[in-house]
Design a protein around this motif. Structure first.
Motif, short mmCIF file in Angstrom:
data_model
loop_
_atom_site.label_atom_id
_atom_site.label_comp_id
_atom_site.label_asym_id
_atom_site.label_seq_id
_atom_site.Cartn_x
_atom_site.Cartn_y
_atom_site.Cartn_z
N THR A 171 8.71 5.54 4.77
CA THR A 171 9.87 5.79 3.91
C THR A 171 11.12 6.01 4.75
O THR A 171 12.23 5.77 4.30
CB THR A 171 9.65 7.02 3.01
OG1 THR A 171 9.39 8.17 3.85
CG2 THR A 171 8.49 6.81 2.06
N GLU A 172 10.94 6.49 5.98
CA GLU A 172 12.08 6.75 6.86
C GLU A 172 12.60 5.46 7.47
O GLU A 172 11.80 4.62 7.92
CB GLU A 172 11.70 7.74 7.96
CG GLU A 172 11.35 9.12 7.43
CD GLU A 172 11.19 10.15 8.55
OE1 GLU A 172 11.64 9.87 9.68
OE2 GLU A 172 10.64 11.23 8.27
N VAL A 234 -1.52 1.24 1.12
CA VAL A 234 -0.65 2.17 1.85
C VAL A 234 -1.28 2.42 3.21
O VAL A 234 -2.48 2.71 3.31
CB VAL A 234 -0.48 3.50 1.09
CG1 VAL A 234 0.25 4.53 1.95
CG2 VAL A 234 0.27 3.28 -0.22
N SER A 235 -0.50 2.30 4.26
CA SER A 235 -1.02 2.51 5.61
C SER A 235 -1.45 3.97 5.80
O SER A 235 -0.68 4.89 5.50
CB SER A 235 0.04 2.15 6.64
OG SER A 235 -0.37 2.58 7.93
N PRO A 236 -2.65 4.20 6.33
CA PRO A 236 -3.09 5.57 6.61
C PRO A 236 -2.61 6.10 7.96
O PRO A 236 -2.93 7.22 8.34
CB PRO A 236 -4.62 5.44 6.60
CG PRO A 236 -4.85 4.05 7.09
CD PRO A 236 -3.71 3.21 6.58
N LYS A 256 3.85 9.51 2.88
CA LYS A 256 2.67 8.82 2.35
C LYS A 256 2.44 9.12 0.87
O LYS A 256 2.01 8.24 0.11
CB LYS A 256 1.43 9.21 3.16
CG LYS A 256 1.52 8.86 4.64
CD LYS A 256 1.70 7.36 4.88
CE LYS A 256 1.77 7.04 6.36
NZ LYS A 256 1.90 5.59 6.63
N SER A 257 2.75 10.35 0.46
CA SER A 257 2.61 10.69 -0.96
C SER A 257 3.58 9.88 -1.81
O SER A 257 3.23 9.39 -2.90
CB SER A 257 2.86 12.18 -1.17
OG SER A 257 1.93 12.97 -0.47
N THR A 258 4.79 9.71 -1.30
CA THR A 258 5.80 8.94 -2.02
C THR A 258 5.37 7.47 -2.12
O THR A 258 5.48 6.85 -3.19
CB THR A 258 7.16 9.04 -1.32
OG1 THR A 258 7.55 10.41 -1.25
CG2 THR A 258 8.23 8.27 -2.08
N LEU A 259 4.88 6.93 -1.03
CA LEU A 259 4.44 5.53 -1.02
C LEU A 259 3.25 5.32 -1.95
O LEU A 259 3.18 4.32 -2.68
CB LEU A 259 4.07 5.10 0.39
CG LEU A 259 5.23 4.99 1.39
CD1 LEU A 259 4.69 4.71 2.79
CD2 LEU A 259 6.21 3.91 0.98
N SER A 278 -7.17 1.70 0.99
CA SER A 278 -7.43 1.92 2.42
C SER A 278 -6.96 3.30 2.86
O SER A 278 -7.59 3.95 3.69
CB SER A 278 -6.75 0.84 3.25
OG SER A 278 -5.36 0.79 3.00
N TYR A 279 -5.84 3.75 2.29
CA TYR A 279 -5.31 5.08 2.63
C TYR A 279 -6.32 6.17 2.28
O TYR A 279 -6.57 7.10 3.06
CB TYR A 279 -4.00 5.31 1.88
CG TYR A 279 -3.41 6.68 2.07
CD1 TYR A 279 -2.75 7.01 3.25
CD2 TYR A 279 -3.52 7.67 1.09
CE1 TYR A 279 -2.21 8.28 3.45
CE2 TYR A 279 -2.99 8.93 1.28
CZ TYR A 279 -2.35 9.23 2.46
OH TYR A 279 -1.82 10.49 2.65
#
Length: 358
Positions: A171-172, A234-236, A256-259, A278-279
């Protein structure tokens, strides 16, 4: 007594579906929303973790589209160095939904690149893919010509493909204050110098992520005869570093929560878009961090293998429509696929930030 929980199967309860079976015994984790077989043409893009998906698709005999393979005379290690064959086209990592929207907007003529090239030690670097050519380009004209080749590859990929596999990573990000367009990474990290009057930090929010992804898909589908099927994940992999001023652990959770929430919103009500967990496989408490390498950031080869074993087992079952949902575990599924090679290299711009850790 009567209530909705009485008729649920074992996959609906934490005890029977997770804690009792352990990290390698999970079953029926994912039920594909559409068929994926070896004749379908698949495009991959996204964060560093997504690179594991493309290489594994090829190893398993699926049709991965590589529309920018690089010069035929070049050795494979040289192609990899210059980011050919990493994703379906030579964009490098696409970490955010906004970056995806930019690339398809550029390729299909909806928008045009307006951030000037970064000049560093007399060489020219593409601000939208700063690490694509490690030594930079000799001239601006060479850079622009290379970029046009990638635009052409993006158009070819999305007009041919049946399925788009995209991994949301971050997100950044850093944007140009004047053009509002996004850099591939913060200027000064890979090349050039950081200018706070020109560059601004942004932490994408839920609504903008959803809007950017949907806008990207609208552009793609408007240039096709029928809508493409999309598999989101989402990438872990945690952030290497955060510019948010929060502790990096807090920043990772926020990101990660936002994604993950954005992915759920994008998928909801759309039969052509599905989510692959996958996350969840990597980060769930049941995994006890066994899928991470010693730095607790990189995913181990065994972890990647476990994630993709669930994937291949599920799509084969869906395609054949024969096996029971609970008769094959990820541990067994890995036996009929090639294991992940521990020497498989992943090209990741963000990991360069490790060099600045105190």
């Amino acid at each position: 007594m009567s209530h909705p929980y009485l008729d649920l199967d074992s996959r609906s309860f934490w005890k029977s579906a997770v804690s009792e079976v352990g990290p390698l015994g999970l079953t029926d984790l994912w039920r594909p929303g559409f068929r994926i077989n070896k004749t379908h043409k698949i495009v991959t893009a996204g964060s560093c973790f997504a690179q594991n998906i493309s290489s594994r698709l090829v190893k398993a005999g699926y049709t991965w589209l590589n529309t920018e393979p690089g010069p035929a005379f070049a050795q494979e290690d040289v192609k990899k160095k210059y980011n050919y064959g990493v994703f379906s086209f030579r964009t490098g990592n696409i970490y955010t939904a906004k970056m995806l929207r930019q690339w398809v907007s550029f390729a299909f003529g909806v928008d045009e690149p307006r951030i000037p090239p970064i000049v560093h030690n007399g060489r020219y670097f593409d601000p939208y893919r700063q690490q694509i050519c490690p030594e930079g380009f000799a001239t601006e004209e060479e850079l622009l010509a290379s970029r046009e080749e990638t635009f052409d590859a993006i158009r070819n990929a999305f007009t041919q493909a049946d399925i788009f596999f995209f991994t949301l990573g971050l997100t950044e990000a850093w944007i140009d204050r004047e053009t509002k367009q996004e850099y591939s990474s913060c200027p000064g990290v890979v090349c050039g110098e950081f200018d706070p009057d020109r560059v601004k930090f942004i932490n994408h929010e839920f609504t903008s992520i959803v809007a950017d992804f949907k806008a990207a898909m609208k552009i793609i589908n408007e240039n096709r005869q029928s809508n493409i099927s999309v598999l989101l994940t989402v990438s872990p992999v945690p952030l290497t570093a955060t510019a948010s001023k929060s502790h990096v652990l807090v920043a990772v959770t926020r990101s990660k929560s936002t994604l993950r929430a954005a992915a759920d919103q994008i998928v909801r009500g759309n039969r052509r878009i599905d989510y692959y967990p996958s996350y969840e496989v990597i980060t769930s408490p049941v995994s006890r961090a066994i899928h991470y390498s010693s730095n607790l950031r990189n995913i181990s080869p065994e972890g990647v293998n476990n994630v993709l074993s669930y994937f291949f087992t599920a799509i084969k079952r869906f395609d054949k429509k024969s096996a029971s949902p609970t008769e094959t575990t990820a541990k067994h599924a890995s036996e009929d696929e090639d294991d992940i090679d521990e020497n498989d290299d992943v090209v990741c711009e963000e990991v360069i930030l490790n060099a600045f850790a105190k």
